[in-house]
Write an enzyme that holds these catalytic residues in place. Structure first.
Site, PDB file in Angstrom:
ATOM      1  CB  SER A  45      -0.827   0.110   1.242  1.00 27.68           C
ATOM      2  OG  SER A  45      -0.016  -0.274   2.284  1.00 27.68           O
ATOM      3  CG  ASP A  76      -4.072   5.164   6.991  1.00 25.64           C
ATOM      4  OD1 ASP A  76      -3.123   5.049   7.495  1.00 25.64           O
ATOM      5  OD2 ASP A  76      -5.035   4.322   6.062  1.00 25.64           O
ATOM      6  CG  HIS A  92      -1.224   3.991   4.674  1.00 25.98           C
ATOM      7  ND1 HIS A  92      -2.549   3.229   4.898  1.00 25.98           N
ATOM      8  CD2 HIS A  92      -0.375   2.942   4.269  1.00 25.98           C
ATOM      9  CE1 HIS A  92      -2.368   2.074   4.571  1.00 25.98           C
ATOM     10  NE2 HIS A  92      -1.215   1.722   3.925  1.00 25.98           N
TER      11      HIS A  92
END
Ligand SMILES: *[C@@H]1O[C@H](CO)[C@@H](O)[C@H](O)[C@H]1NC(C)=O
Ligand SMILES: *[C@@H]1O[C@H](CO)[C@@H](O)[C@H](O)[C@H]1NC(C)=O
Ligand SMILES: *[C@@H]1O[C@H](CO)[C@@H](O)[C@H](O)[C@H]1NC(C)=O
Ligand SMILES: *[C@@H]1O[C@H](CO)[C@@H](O)[C@H](O)[C@H]1NC(C)=O
Ligand SMILES: *[C@@H]1O[C@H](CO)[C@@H](O)[C@H](O)[C@H]1NC(C)=O
Ligand SMILES: *[C@@H]1O[C@H](CO)[C@@H](O)[C@H](O)[C@H]1NC(C)=O
Ligand SMILES: *[C@@H]1O[C@H](CO)[C@@H](O)[C@H](O)[C@H]1NC(C)=O
Length: 371
Positions: A37, A336, A339
């Site tokens: 990610s 978040d 991240h």
């Protein structure tokens, strides 16, 4: 008619200027991106059952038009920022997106676009084939990402011919950012008292030998310039602080550091076997730890709490339209619970591109393209 000719000419010369600008600016012909990610630009949007998704607000709120794209960020991610430093506008599109948009492999637009690179990265994936399935049901694991690249390589070879294709691939950047999810999955397994679990040291050895096989596969498929991003200081992300007393999780940070050292050794080992390989290994642990432990130095005010989420450190519930959203996103290191914000990703990309030996070894990313 004269007017039409003029504007047509202007249009053409503008096109040529843009083309010349692009050719002059891009330091590599193409970028191929692999991993998780940290560099995914929307792969998982095409996996209906995957729980690792970011194609809804507030993700993307600072992206062009405030559009959620599947990037795990408020805007652009590390792959975009690195691509930009190499002279591209942003990361190449995801493999699935290219196929979906052009309808088929045979589409001329597909052919043209893969010549600038493809992004295969999938949020939630890791170095091990098994990583991601326990937590997210479905991801594209690294081995599969490399398989998809093999298809694209076949397409490029068909378009350019074998010699030109090999040359183009040898000059392209292969950007890989992976490993964090293997550590998160290990942590989950430890919490379940899984009796078959390897010791930490053994885990690092397994990750490193598996990583070496994947990197060797890419080399065998024609990759020569490797930009490798190690695991950040994941013990300091809001999710890990939320578990305990607010301090960074030392076990997770120790694992991330051990992974960096093991990757450093494996790359030295691999380059001693394959002569044409050139690499830069970014020490994202060091880069991120420095930002987190002294956020003021890079203009951040909040390094412990996520911008988007809820609960302690905003890390107890997911980032979505029901979450709390910080108004001043430039002040936050974390977007978040795990991240970085786009601003933090941009600073990290700059450090590994231009930075000294403590940020990237044995050369930095910018030096990868020098011949
Ligand atoms: C795939 O393409 C179709 C048709 O253009 C589009 O409606 C759809 O949103 C695309 N899927 C994804 C996941 O982007
Ligand atoms: C090829 O892709 C382009 C760009 O996405 C699209 O507009 C076009 O309809 C596609 N052509 C065919 C034959 O599918
Ligand atoms: C790309 O490769 C796939 C798999 O070999 C093939 O089906 C497809 O036709 C190729 N497309 C192009 C444009 O060469
Ligand atoms: C965690 O446990 C799952 C299920 O037993 C296993 O498949 C996976 O390989 C383990 N991963 C790690 C990193 O320990
Ligand atoms: C170097 O790589 C080979 C496999 O290519 C492996 O057998 C060996 O254990 C590695 N050595 C180190 C020090 O990692
Ligand atoms: C955040 O959590 C608190 C406490 O559980 C709750 O009262 C509040 O409504 C939540 N805020 C949002 C925006 O979801
Ligand atoms: C990193 O890159 C820059 C060029 O962008 C170069 O001037 C510098 O010397 C490099 N730093 C190190 C330590 O290699």
């Amino acid at each position: 008619m004269a007017k039409g000719t003029t504007s047509c000419f202007c249009f053409l010369s503008l096109f040529l200027v843009i083309l010349a600008f692009h050719l002059a600016e891009a330091a590599v012909p193409a970028i191929f991106v692999f991993g998780d990610s940290t560099v995914d630009v929307g792969t998982n949007n095409f996996l209906p059952t995957s729980q690792a998704k970011a194609n809804f607000l507030y993700y993307g709120i600072d992206y062009l038009g405030s559009v959620p794209t599947g990037r795990f960020s408020n805007g652009y991610n590390c792959a975009d920022r690195i691509a930009k430093l190499f002279g591209f506008r942003k990361s190449p599109e995801s493999f699935f997106h290219l196929i979906n948009e052009t309808g088929s492999f045979q589409n001329r637009s597909f052919k043209k676009r893969i010549l600038q690179g493809v992004n295969f990265a999938s949020g939630g994936s890791g170095i091990l084939d098994s990583t991601g399935f326990q937590l997210f049901t479905n991801v594209v694991w690294l081995r599969e990402q490399i398989q998809q690249f093999s298809t694209v390589r076949g397409n490029i070879t068909e378009i350019l011919g074998p010699e030109a294709a090999a040359k183009m691939l040898s000059k392209s950047l292969f950007l890989i950012s992976v490993g964090g999810n293997d550590l998160f999955e290990y942590q989950l397994n430890v919490s379940k008292n899984d009796p078959n679990l390897p010791q930490a040291q053994e885990l690092i050895a397994i990750l490193s030998s598996t990583y070496q096989i994947h990197l060797r596969s890419l080399y065998d498929l024609g990759a020569r310039k490797f930009g490798i991003v190690s695991i950040p200081a994941i013990g300091c992300c809001p999710k890990e602080r939320g578990f305990g007393n607010g301090e960074c999780n030392k076990e997770m940070n120790d694992l991330a550091q051990a992974f960096f050292s093991a990757t450093d050794i494996l790359l030295q080992n691999l380059t001693s076997q394959v002569q044409e390989m050139k690499y830069s290994l970014a020490n994202l642990y060091e880069i991120s730890h420095e930002i987190i432990s002294n956020p003021g130095a890079s203009g951040f005010t909040v390094a412990q709490t996520a911008c988007c989420g809820n609960g302690s450190y905003n890390a107890q519930s997911p980032c979505n339209l029901d979450a709390k959203l910080c108004p001043n996103r430039r002040d936050y290191v974390f977007w978040d619970s795990i991240h970085p914000t786009q601003r933090a990703a941009k600073l990290a990309a700059r450090a590994l591109f231009n930075g000294g030996a403590n940020y990237a070894t044995p050369v930095n990313f910018s030096q990868l393209v020098e011949d």
